[in-house]
Structures are given as structure tokens and as C-alpha cells.
Design a protein around this motif. Sequence first.
Motif, mmCIF file in Angstrom:
data_model
loop_
_atom_site.group_PDB
_atom_site.id
_atom_site.type_symbol
_atom_site.label_atom_id
_atom_site.label_comp_id
_atom_site.label_asym_id
_atom_site.label_seq_id
_atom_site.Cartn_x
_atom_site.Cartn_y
_atom_site.Cartn_z
ATOM 1 N N GLN A 535 54.020 39.910 60.829
ATOM 2 C CA GLN A 535 53.293 39.579 59.601
ATOM 3 C C GLN A 535 51.804 39.428 59.871
ATOM 4 O OE1 GLN A 535 55.497 36.102 58.371
ATOM 5 N NE2 GLN A 535 56.772 37.276 56.955
ATOM 6 N N GLN A 594 59.139 45.646 52.249
ATOM 7 C CA GLN A 594 58.760 44.252 52.502
ATOM 8 C C GLN A 594 57.734 43.775 51.473
ATOM 9 O OE1 GLN A 594 59.869 41.930 54.765
ATOM 10 N NE2 GLN A 594 61.482 43.445 55.105
ATOM 11 N N ASN A 598 58.644 40.569 49.135
ATOM 12 C CA ASN A 598 57.814 39.371 49.171
ATOM 13 C C ASN A 598 57.262 39.029 47.795
ATOM 14 O OD1 ASN A 598 56.989 38.014 51.944
ATOM 15 N ND2 ASN A 598 57.418 40.167 52.356
ATOM 16 N N ASN A 602 58.194 35.566 45.741
ATOM 17 C CA ASN A 602 57.158 34.667 45.236
ATOM 18 C C ASN A 602 57.275 34.482 43.722
ATOM 19 O OD1 ASN A 602 56.101 34.266 47.751
ATOM 20 N ND2 ASN A 602 54.348 35.616 47.487
ATOM 21 N N GLY A 675 53.299 35.533 53.775
ATOM 22 C CA GLY A 675 53.910 36.552 52.929
ATOM 23 C C GLY A 675 52.895 37.432 52.230
ATOM 24 N N VAL A 679 51.554 41.322 52.724
ATOM 25 C CA VAL A 679 51.503 42.263 51.602
ATOM 26 C C VAL A 679 50.130 42.920 51.521
ATOM 27 C CG1 VAL A 679 51.474 42.400 49.083
ATOM 28 C CG2 VAL A 679 53.308 41.162 50.246
#
Length: 869
Positions: A535, A594, A598, A602, A675, A679
Motif C-alpha cells: 500500500q 483494489q 477500497n 469506505n 486505503g 487508491v
Amino acid sequence: MTTPRQADDYNAPIVDRGGRSGTAVRIILLALVLVAAAGSFVYFKDSLENEMVLGVLGVLAMVGIFFLVSSVIGFIEVMPQRQSDSLARSFLNSHPDGSLITDGKGRIIYANAAYGKLTGARKPTEVQTLEALLSRHRESNEALYRLSNGLREGKEGQEEFRLLRSLGPATNNSGAHWYRLKARTLRPEEGAGKPLHIWQISDITAERDDQERFFKELQNAIDYLDHAPAGFFSAGRKGEIFYLNATLAEWLGLDLTKFVPGSMTIGDLVAGGGLALIQSVQAEPGLKKTDTLDLDLKKANGQSLPVQIIHSVTSMRDGAPGESRTIVLRRQSGGENEQSASAAAMRFTRFFNNTPMAIASVDGDGRILRTNAPFLKLFSGIVSRDDVENGAALEVILQESDRQRLKDALVAAKDRQGDIPPIDSRMPNDEARHFRFYVNAVIDQSDEAPEEAAIVYAVEMTEQKALEAQMAQTQKMNAVGTLAGGIAHDFNNVLTAILLSSDHLLLQARPSDASFADLMEIKRNANRAAVLVRQLLAFSRKQTMRPTVLNLTDVVGDLRMLVDRLLSGTNVKLDVEYGRDLWPVKTDLSQFEQVLINLCVNARDAMPEGGKLTLRTRNVTAAEVAAFNYSFMPHEDMVLIEVADTGTGIAPDIMDKIFEPFFTTKEVGKGTGLGLAMVYGIVKQSGGYIQPESEVGKGTTFRVFLPRHVIDAAVAAEADAVAAAEAGAAAQMPAAAQPEQPEDLTGNAVILLVEDEEAVRRGGKRMLETRGYTVHEAGSGVEALDIMDELDGKVDIVVSDVVMPEMDGPSLLRELRKKYPDLKFIFVSGYAEDAFARNLPPDAKFGFLPKPFSLKQLAVVVKETLESE
């Protein structure tokens, strides 16, 4: 005692550490030989019949003749060289700019007279390097730093900076000075020595003063000239008119609201031979000349207007033409002059009220005397026309914390001080709006307002401040991304060593052993840490990506079932709106999945009481992209993916922080804060853009834009044919014959493992040896080359890290392929493959294994690479 160097001594270089000719050395050696021969003759004069003595003297004579001839030849060769060096030094020393030549380490080789005079050095021992002179001041030190970095990269450049005092000795006018510093590299002929750096520094204070004076006069033009009873225009070097006042525009029948600076020239205004008269007024370099001329001007309707003008011309110091200013005096009767004055006053009022800048005149106490229409419009919620008539204070339009600065500026204007710094403030009733105020002193009060002390200009800076904030945020994100990437790289090495060691211990343990559960826990937590590292790398845009051409309709369709499972047990309803005929995009499938997961997670967490989650896809043309009015996005065809929820929304004060790593609004233990950072990184690395829009209490929408991927028709047809053929062959092949991943991961090949991290190298060597391979290890690229030579190239495959000291992985590959073009190669790195692949030839073939990796992953990649063609 050394006599101080006089001013006329600057016709010679103050420092010259150039080389000397070798002729003198040859002559000295010749003299020594001849002296030795003479001494030998005297000493052995009684033994000349001895053949050995005669031989010695003969040898000495031959040596003397050799040095004599070589000295003569050397002298002939040196003479043109000396003449060339003398001309070069004379040229440099006569140059008006200070010239300094240094070697690569900054040591002075040569400094001309102008450099010594500019810096106040009169003796060689007084000459200082540029670093010693400029490093004490921030602006000059930064300029020197940028130029030095440019020289190291082979670039030449120049910088301008301002110092509070001159570099030389203090003088009567030793105030603030402007300097221009140039730098370039002098590369000698091949084999003649190392490159040198040439620096040139000059004092451009006078040039800067001329520029500042010009802009100050231009800024005050409206105040002092537009309401004048005489016409006025100002022109540049090429005769282009960048200002004319309302009076002259009225006389000529021009619409001043349609005038664009630079759209007209003096020749467009002057009729007949009047232009030649104007051009005949020439000024000496650095001086001003004014002359009175009688000529005709051209009106808009083609008629002539007889006028008398006062034409003023300023020439630059180098003789180039500067700006010109012309006052037009119309010679008519008194009655007509009165009518013209009335028309000029009306014209001035019209211009004053139609300028885009808010203007107000104030007295010495800061009370508003007069304003234009834009001022009343801009500050309509604070100041009205009645307030102005009642003597409202100007400070009411500023925030209370900035009012003292306004008072100080008005005091400076009242005292006729120049260079009053502008004041930045916000609207008292709307802090989101930013303004900049310029305060100018009034030198000659008008009859209408004798108490007028200053004129204040106001410019709204809200959009500029927003762009500055966006730029600062972008720089901050880039800095954090760089830091995150470096941390992730180091953690990858640590995690790789942990995973390899845990795999080694698990091979030796049985599930019934007491330590087996602990070993599995170690490996499980190491894998969790690896996810966090990925990440971080995603945020810093350095993670491993394998982009492929995708249809987002298929991607969203495949993910719908997974998103449904994520929403199970909640009152959140999923709604998917598919766009028709979506354009293809190119990105990493797993990485983009992903992104969507994510964003959906959220959105779910933002709706604790339930709500609606919407996924939309559609094509967006370049015109539609422009309609979004996102300044950071290019206007080109995009594919848009929207993830919208009806949740709690995002507060405006944290909107700028949501993509920062480790920023989270969730409770401790319920989120890592990585997260949205991941992104952001994946979208950016895919060449896309992401923009959130939110309203507290109503929900949030994340818009992800991916550029349209245009596929070449021939390439697409060939790819479809190959895919169809492979699919047909697979369908006809028996199930038992279907290719599978090899289960046997052992081998007997010779492997060269190159890794600078000892723990990773030791663990990798041990793991590969357990699979039957013969492993040689190297701690750097240079050591790997030596080992290859010792083994005579008898290595089947090289497994190398990418980032290493002395020689990195791509450089090692290039060197090894020179001798062993068919050598198989595997790169191991925590960074993205394309981050280093671009430094390799396009046809370079290699395998790739991202860090951190397990024993099985390492064994699989080695086995597959060895079996590949």
C-alpha cells in the motif's frame, strides 16, 4: 611588504595558474649534459687514449645533441601555443564581466581583472571563490547551488539574484545590488585534461533600476495621466503602444474599452511624414532626450488632427532604444479647449468606472474619498455609496488582524515613501475570499481632492490562492510519497528475510510440533506487513504493476458479487449502472480491483445506518471532461468510474488530507489510513485522475478518470487470432494434457545470487540450495562480475537485486550480456518493474520477482525462467 594593487593594474589577470612550457626544462638538461662533458674532458684529459673514456664522452656528446635538437623543436612548437594562450588570456582579461575558471572541485584556475575589481580583490591572495562570496546570502547561495547542479549534469545556465550590498568594497552607493551569474563547462580536447567550469558574474543593478522605474511609471499612469487635459500615449522599444489616455482616445475617436496594449503602433496614430519626425529624436545610451514637434495625427474616421507633441525618448545603457512617452497638446481656441476638457473628464469617469481593478482614494487618516464602480461591487456587503459619502474608513474591508499593516502603509504614503509593500487579507465576512491591496502615495493633489494622500488598488486573489494551496498539497504528497517509497523498499528486504527464514523453519517442523503454530503466526504477520508495504508503494507509485487492456464493464461485473458480500449484514443497497460501449483502458487488473474495493468499503463504513451505494461507468469525451472544470486534468477522452454513497460525507477541513498516508477518521484498530493513499497512487500510476466531491450529511462521490486506450486495428486483429487459436487448441486437448504449474521445483542448475542485503542473500542461498541448486553469492554488481570471470561464465541463471551500491541490477545485466548474450536473468525488487526496465534496451529479456517473496515463489520463478526459451 607587498604594495597594494592600483586600479590601473587591472589590465592583467589577478590569478593565473596555467601550465608552463617544457622548453626551459630541456635547455637546463642540455646545459647539465654539456657541463658534464666538459668536466669529464678536464678530468680525463691525461687519459684520452683510454677507449672507455672516449666512449663515455661520445655518449655524453650524443645525449647533448639529442637534447639540443629536441629543445629547438620544442621551442618551435611552443611559440604558436604561447601566442594562442596569450590571445586567450588577453580576451578573457579584457572581458567586461567578471570571469572565473575553476576545476571540478571548485578550485580557482584563473580570475580576470574584472572579477577582481567586482569582488574587491587587488592581490591574488585576496581572490575568493564564488562559494565563499555567495554562500552567506540565501538567494545567491540558492542560485549558485542550482547552477552547480546543472554543471554536474552537463547543463549551462544563468541566474539573477539581489544582495543588500555590493560584493566589492563599500562605496557611497553601496546599497542593494542585482547580479547575473552565468555558468558553463569547458571541455578540453580528448586526453588534454578534465573539464573546467567557466563562471561569469556581472552587476546588473542599473538594468534592474531601469526596469523597476519603467513599471512604477506605468503603474502610476492611470493616477496622474488619465484625467489630464492633454493627450498622452506611451510606447515600447518597437513602437508598440501599451497605453493611451482617455483624452487622446476622445480626440482620435477611439473606443478605449476596446484598446488592447500592443495592438497599435506609433505609425497607426501619426499621419504623413510625422513618423519620421518622431524617429528622428534619438537619445545617447543611458540618457533621455525630449523634443517638441508639430505634426498631424490620424483620427478613426480618417481625418487629420493638427497637434503639437512633447516627445520624450529614453535609451538603454547598451544603446538599444528604450521606452518613449509623448504628450499631445491640441492647439485650438479656448472654447474648444473647454469642451475638450469636459469631454476628457467624462471620458475619464467612464474609464475609471469600467476598469476591472477596484480603486479608492483615501486621505491621510484612511477615510475613503472616492471609489470606482468595481470597488463598490467587490465590497458591496461591507461598504456602500452612502458609507463613502459619510467618510467610511478603508480598514473596514480588511480583517482586524491586518488593519495595523494598512495604517502603516497609509502613514508611509502620507510621508511620500516609495515601495510600499502590498497587503494580503481576507474578506471580513467571507474568509474564503482573498485580496491583495496596493497602496500608492499621491504626489500632486488634485483641486477636487486636496486632502488626497493615497490611492489604493484591490485585486481579488482567491483563485490564485487556491492554485497555490493545490500546488503546496501536490508538493507535500510527492515528498511523502518519496519518503514512503524509501521506507517500503527497506521494509521489503526485512520482510523477505523473515519470510524465507520462516519457510525454512516450516520445512523442518511438523504440524504437531509446539513451535509450528508460532512459525505460522510469524509468516502470517509478515504477509500482513507485506500488504501494508504494498500500500505504501502504491501511494508512492512504485509498486509492481502489470498493465493490460481492460473493459471496465467486465471488471465491475466480476466484482459485483464480491461487493455484495462486503455489504452483507448491512442496510446498504448496491446499484450498478453500466455504461454502453465503454472504451478500453490500460491498467493492472488486480490493482484496479483494489481501487474499487477500497472505495466501496469506505462508502459502506460511511453509511452505518444504511443507504445506497452506486457504481457508474460511462465514456466521457474531451468536451465533457472540460465541462467538469478540473484544472489538473487534460481535455481528452476518458472513461469515468463513479463510486457514490449517501453517507455522512467528508468535512471540508479534512478534504485536502484524505489521500495522505496514515490519515484516518476511523477508530484505533479499524483502519490503517493507507486505503485512499493506495487508491490515489494506483490511479496516478495508471495515468488517471481521481477527484472527490462531498457534502456533509448527504454523501460522497469519488470520480475516477482513466485515459482511453486506443488499440491499433492490425495489432488487435492479430491478438484476437492468436487468442482464438490458443482457445481452440486448448479445447481439443485432453484434460490430462492441459499444462499445469510444475510441482517439481527442484533443479541442479548453477545460480549466481546478487544481493547487497546480507540477510536476504543468505536466506535466498539457503533456500535454493535446499532445492538442489548450486548457488554462488555476490554482495554487489562489481563482485558478481569478478565471480563470473572466476567461473568462466559457467552460470545458468543470475538472480539479482535492482537497487545496489557501486553497480545496480540493470547495469550488471548490460555488462554480463556483452560477454554472455544468452545468459538468463531474474530481477528482484520491491519497486515497479517499469521503474527500472526503462533503463534497459527495449529487447532485453529477463524474469521479475517482486519483494517480499516466499521460498515457493522464488523457486517457481527460477524454474520457469530456466525452462523458458
